[in-house]
Design an enzyme around this catalytic site. Structure first.
Site, mmCIF file in Angstrom:
data_model
loop_
_atom_site.group_PDB
_atom_site.id
_atom_site.type_symbol
_atom_site.label_atom_id
_atom_site.label_comp_id
_atom_site.label_asym_id
_atom_site.label_seq_id
_atom_site.Cartn_x
_atom_site.Cartn_y
_atom_site.Cartn_z
ATOM 1 C CD GLU B 73 -1.693 -2.344 1.710
ATOM 2 O OE1 GLU B 73 -0.481 -2.578 1.956
ATOM 3 O OE2 GLU B 73 -2.594 -3.161 1.946
ATOM 4 C CG PHE B 135 -9.007 -9.410 12.023
ATOM 5 C CD1 PHE B 135 -7.732 -9.853 12.357
ATOM 6 C CD2 PHE B 135 -9.376 -9.423 10.683
ATOM 7 C CE1 PHE B 135 -6.856 -10.309 11.388
ATOM 8 C CE2 PHE B 135 -8.494 -9.874 9.705
ATOM 9 C CZ PHE B 135 -7.231 -10.318 10.064
ATOM 10 C CD GLN B 136 -6.882 -7.084 8.090
ATOM 11 O OE1 GLN B 136 -7.827 -6.774 7.389
ATOM 12 N NE2 GLN B 136 -5.786 -7.642 7.598
ATOM 13 C CE LYS B 185 -16.925 -5.985 5.185
ATOM 14 N NZ LYS B 185 -16.360 -7.295 5.540
ATOM 15 C CG MET B 499 23.200 11.261 1.157
ATOM 16 S SD MET B 499 24.412 12.315 0.340
ATOM 17 C CE MET B 499 23.424 13.044 -0.958
#
Lengths: 191, 600
Positions: B73, B135-136, B185, B499
């Site tokens: 993501e 959950f999540q 949801k 760097m």
């Protein structure tokens, strides 16, 4: 120096965390912060005290105004303003000290709002230095518990309009002035 | 997006069918996206965003919206970012709750730091599970608040249409930035009335403050009296689409221009008055110009520490004029003498007639002398056996000049190669270079190049990355196959996190802790993704490699095995003034650091 700022914001879930998160993230030094309803439904009013110099306050105002839910911000430090704080102080008492404590409260025009065998609760309303000085006096009797609201402020007279008024922070001047006559803060779009 | 373009989008929305219709929250998301002109979204599905994905099917079938499946993501964020940078439009990314949303954070923070308009849509657990450590579940609003321009948690389907419209408005208007919408949801499943004809009412949100004529007159007066004026042009010039007007100003009053990294190409770098990038890795003459000018005109930039160096020694001889849209940037780091707060699209055209035609011969001659003093040609024309990054980059510029495509975009990652690109690629246009400037996000190049190429399949898009940054997001290579994208990739492979190694060499006595980096065989890796690839180890192979990359349809990867311990010079040590810089050594000279070496 300490500055008193007032912000109006849409009363949305999480708006306090947006504002306080921004203040923390940008490392501003906030002495006190108080939020409540304003005279307009749906708009909350926040009074907060910033410790810093003029540049810091300028940044606080500008960053505050960038929070989408904040509708307006004012620095009212240089206006005639009523500054108040409320404190509730529970002081330990004995038969010997009770009368003396009540006398102090009376002198400060504070009220006794609760009393028990070995303590009493004093409510004081006033400017912070007045509250501070009563607390100093009561300290030697033993302060068991204390709560202070932090500063709330309201300008005197008609200096601050409703939240719909144009913010002095946010609107640039629109008429040209001869060069040199303008203060530094006007030139830099500051406050 | 420029203000006029934003107005066009607005009138487009007004002309849409605005009959209120009943639909699910999930459908509303896509209806709103279509209304906003979105045709591509970058995302990754998951449990909490499934209803929204389900509702995408008819939109994909009709060709209205194309979904690009990412492999992480973070890259959905970077792709939306690259898309937005390449088009000036809002980029859209989508992810699920919990890990999906937290993975987005780097993408959002990158966009926030560089003022890139993104709308991110995330799923959230159903409202009845909010706050239960379901959950999540994660507090996406809390997590993303500091890295977004604004964000919303949607718990009522009836609020969704207005929130969608506000989100695009906030992302696009004024100084752009990312906005996240976290949709529970059950809200995605719930039915409500969709309409999109709201008037946006955000008191206190003033994206386009009107400028103060008095300040503008003051600014013009100071500019007209200047003997050694200098413009410092930033990202704002590009965002306002004011390159042409800037060039007019520059030529009318003969004012040289230094750019920030994101302002690269604001005026063509081939122009005699262009001094290129200033700051930590700017050319010495650019930084000396900053320190020597008597009027510094900052346009659409925010005085980042990488451009100012030590603040109390920054441009001490100069009166500073700050043209800026975001009031909060004025006086944040540098207190200007005069600030003109407003849209550069208005203030710059208004300034033009107020500035008198002038020549600053002494000043330009001085700059010319300083320029001759710092010969980057020593590096470019270096004829050794070893493959050096400056040579690789300069050849890339030559190669893109002869390529058949009109539009060339270079997307860089972060680190040494990023600075070399900015120094040795000669940018002709604003927006030719896409790079993560403010946040300095390694792994940005490949996904942002994918996003940019999605917006314009005919452009020649080069992703230039180091071996370190490339390995952070190389899983997105498969998206080149999935979407049939012709992105060309150049890896400046020196076996180090270059760097960081350079800082260790200069400031930590060459203790290379954690910087030597193993890289897989990139040619074989590219083969695994069916991407043609080449390894280049000698200077004489470079030109042919670029030719082959350009002649090959579709993607191409070149693994440039460059000399290992090469440093980016000039360099302003952190905390030093910008003219206290370490100069570019001549070839063969020992590259080292023995304290600050003032250069003039």
């Amino acid at each position: 120096m300490k500055y008193t700022l007032v912000a109006w914001m849409r009363d949305k879930p999480g708006v306090l965390s947006r504002v306080s998160g921004m203040l923390r993230r940008r490392n501003f030094n906030i002495d006190s912060l108080q939020v409540s309803h304003s005279e307009t439904p749906g708009i909350s009013r926040m009074t907060f005290v910033v410790d810093g110099d003029e540049r810091v306050v300028d940044q606080v105002l500008k960053q505050m105004q960038k929070v989408v839910d904040v509708t307006r911000v004012e620095n009212i430090s240089d206006q005639p303003t009523i500054l108040r704080e409320l404190a509730l102080i529970r002081v330990r008492t004995t038969a010997d000290t009770r009368r003396e404590i009540m006398q102090f409260a009376e002198i400060y025009r504070a009220q006794i709002v609760d009393i028990s065998a070995d303590s009493l609760v004093i409510q004081i309303v006033g400017a912070e230095d007045k509250v501070d000085s009563l607390i100093d006096l009561l300290d030697r009797f033993g302060i068991e518990e204390m709560v202070r609201t932090g500063r709330v402020a309201l300008a005197r007279g008609m200096r601050i309009g409703s939240h719909k008024a144009v913010s002095s922070v946010w609107k640039a001047r629109s008429t040209p002035v001869a060069n040199g006559n303008r203060s530094e803060r006007e030139k830099t779009g500051g406050v | 997006m420029t203000r006029s373009k934003a107005k066009q989008v607005d009138s487009h929305r007004q002309s849409l069918n605005s009959t209120p219709r009943e639909m699910t929250g999930a459908q509303m998301v896509w209806e709103a996206l279509v209304a906003e002109g979105t045709t591509v979204v970058f995302g990754h599905p998951g449990g909490a965003i499934l209803p929204t994905y389900d509702a995408l099917a008819p939109f994909e079938a009709s060709g209205a919206i194309h979904h690009v499946l990412v492999r992480h993501e973070q890259c959905a964020g970077h792709m939306a970012d690259g898309y937005a940078r390449a088009t000036g439009d809002v980029g859209v990314c989508i992810a699920t709750s919990g890990p999906g949303a937290t993975n987005l954070v780097t993408g959002l923070a990158t966009a926030q730091m560089d003022s890139i308009p993104i709308v991110a849509i995330t799923g959230q657990v159903p409202t009845n599970l909010l706050g239960t450590d379901a959950f999540q579940e994660s507090d996406v609003i809390g997590v993303t608040q500091p890295v977004c321009k604004h964000n919303y948690l949607v718990t009522d389907v009836n609020e969704l249409p207005l929130i969608l419209k506000e989100a695009f408005y906030i992302a696009r208007e004024g100084r752009p930035g990312p906005v996240l919408i976290d949709i529970c949801k059950d809200v995605q499943n719930a039915k409500g009335i969709f309409r999109y004809d709201f008037e946006i009412d955000l008191p206190g949100f003033e994206p386009w403050p009107s400028y103060d004529l008095g300040s503008l007159l003051d600014a013009a007066q100071i500019i007209n009296a200047a003997e050694r004026p200098l413009i410092m042009a930033g990202h704002g010039v590009k965002l306002a689409g004011m390159s042409q007007e800037l060039l007019e100003l520059v030529e009318k009053a003969e004012i040289p221009v230094v750019t920030t990294l994101l302002g690269t190409g604001d005026i063509p770098e081939t122009h005699p008055l262009s001094l290129g990038m200033g700051g930590m890795h700017g050319e010495a003459f650019a930084n000396m110009a900053v320190q020597g000018c008597d009027v510094l005109i900052a346009m659409g930039m925010r005085f980042d520490d990488r451009i100012t160096g030590r603040l109390d020694k920054f441009a001490k001889q100069a009166k500073i004029i700050h043209f800026e849209l975001d009031k909060a940037e004025v006086g944040k780091n540098v207190m200007p003498t005069v600030a003109v707060i407003g849209d550069l699209g208005e203030t710059l055209p208004a300034l033009l007639p107020l500035v008198s035609e002038r020549r600053h011969q002494n000043w330009t001659q001085t700059l010319q002398a300083w320029r001759g003093d710092t010969a980057d040609s020593d590096i470019i024309n270096y004829e050794g056996d070893e493959l050096t990054p400056p040579f690789v980059i300069r050849q890339l510029w030559h190669a893109t000049n002869t390529a058949k495509q009109q539009r060339v975009l270079v997307v860089t990652d972060v680190g040494q190669h990023q600075m070399w690109e900015s120094q040795y690629f000669i940018h002709e246009k604003a927006g030719q270079l896409l790079t993560s400037g403010g946040l300095g996000t390694m792994g940005f190049a490949l996904p942002a190049a994918i996003g940019a190429q999605m917006s314009d399949r005919n452009a020649l898009v080069w992703a230039v990355a180091g071996d370190g940054g490339f390995q952070m997001t190389l899983q997105e290579l498969i998206v080149l196959q999935q979407e049939k994208l012709p992105v060309k990739i150049a890896i400046i492979n020196n076996g180090f996190l270059g760097m960081v190694r350079q800082w260790q060499q200069i400031f930590y006595d060459k203790r290379y802790v954690g910087t030597p980096i193993l890289t897989p065989d990139l040619v074989k890796l590219a083969e695994a993704y069916s991407i043609p690839a080449l390894r280049v180890t000698k200077p004489e192979q470079v030109v042919a490699a670029y030719e082959q990359a350009h002649a090959t349809p579709g993607p191409f990867l070149i693994d440039f095995r460059v000399k290992e311990e090469v440093n980016v010079y000039p360099m302003v040590p952190p905390g030093a003034a910008v003219d206290e810089l370490i100069r570019r050594p001549k070839p063969g000279m020992v590259q080292g650091y023995s304290g600050v070496q003032p250069s003039w």
